[in-house]
Design a protein around this motif. Sequence first.
Motif: not given
Length: 334
Positions: A172-189
């Motif tokens: 869900s959307r939050t306006e609190d930028n200190t909480k929630g998903i900080l980052s994601t990192h995706l790869y493939s080969q």
Amino acid sequence: MYNSKITGMGFYVPDNIVTNDDLAKIMDTNDAWIQERTGIQERRWIPEGSEDTSAVMGAKAARIAIERSGLTKDDIDFIVFATLSPDYFFPGCGVMIQDMLDMQTIGALDVRNQCSGFLYALSTADQFIKTGMYKNILVIGAEYHSNALDKTTRGRGVGVLFGDGAGACVLSRTEDNTKGILSTHLYSQGKYADKLIVKTPSIKHWVPEILAGKEDDTSYFPYMDGQLVFKNAVVRFSEVINEGLNANNLTSKDIDLFVPHQANLRIAQFIQKRFKLNDDQVYNNIMKYGNTTAASIIIALTEAWEKGKVKDGDLVVLAAFGSGFTWASAVIRW
Ligand code: ACO
């Protein structure tokens, strides 16, 4: 910019428990080999006659996640469904969830990234929320492996590993930028695509070929170059976790809970040691459920949360590696 956070989680596994000893009755294997190599003691397999499929199990997990989020199905504005074992070649399981849960006419997307599928799905949902396009997204990972495994001695290297199950969360959307998903990192080969693969059925190997009666054709069953996968997994897990930590100016000392994709307990233990995490900082449940591929991380995260292991303010790190090869991580402030 908005941030996204998990507001509800749920999981569902079939009641039917298949132990290592049960498998030893149908193929040449044994409890000691399976436990020593993988940590798996038992897994859940959908029993004959059950209505469960990836979509049906996904819907069961999704109902719990939506209820726990405090929202209703009508608050959900998008669906992302990760699986390598969809009910049909097409359409995807996402649209089936939209119908099964009697939801509004919203968008539904299927993600086909195997063991990394849940993290790819979570990342996709996160981007839609961060741009402001959607507010509440249902993210599901579900697998029905047991109907497509080679359950003879020929397939024992792969057949003993996988289990059925589903997990879901509401992002869900939050306006609190200190909480929630900080980052994601995706790869493939993709050069390793054929090292962990199901080749048939596929558009390349279609009905006439299938009907030609090829009893010895193993391309219908999952194939895995297990040692190559293992070697790549431990390297990529470490890389993608480090990338997530560095991107947020964090170190492994900041991790409160690490939930790895449940492919093999030995891989998880290797990573635990490398990052100097104690047993309380890592959650594994492969012992009970086997490898549930796109469902494993969200099943484990939900179970950890249900046991009170995920608390407000905790730093939670998720990471996966699997077929493709693909790998990914997510860093979450709870
Ligand atoms: N029971 C008993 N013996 C077995 C079994 C079994 N179930 N399976 C294989 N064996 C035998 C083999 O035949 C072989 O015998 P041999 O030496 O006489 O030829 C021996 O055990 C060793 O087999 P290996 O395949 O070399 O075993 P290994 O130690 O590599 O372990 C395993 C296999 C557990 C699969 C490991 O390689 C692994 O975990 N790899 C990584 C898996 C992973 O991370 N997958 C990614 C996610 S899955 C996805 O994305 C879909």
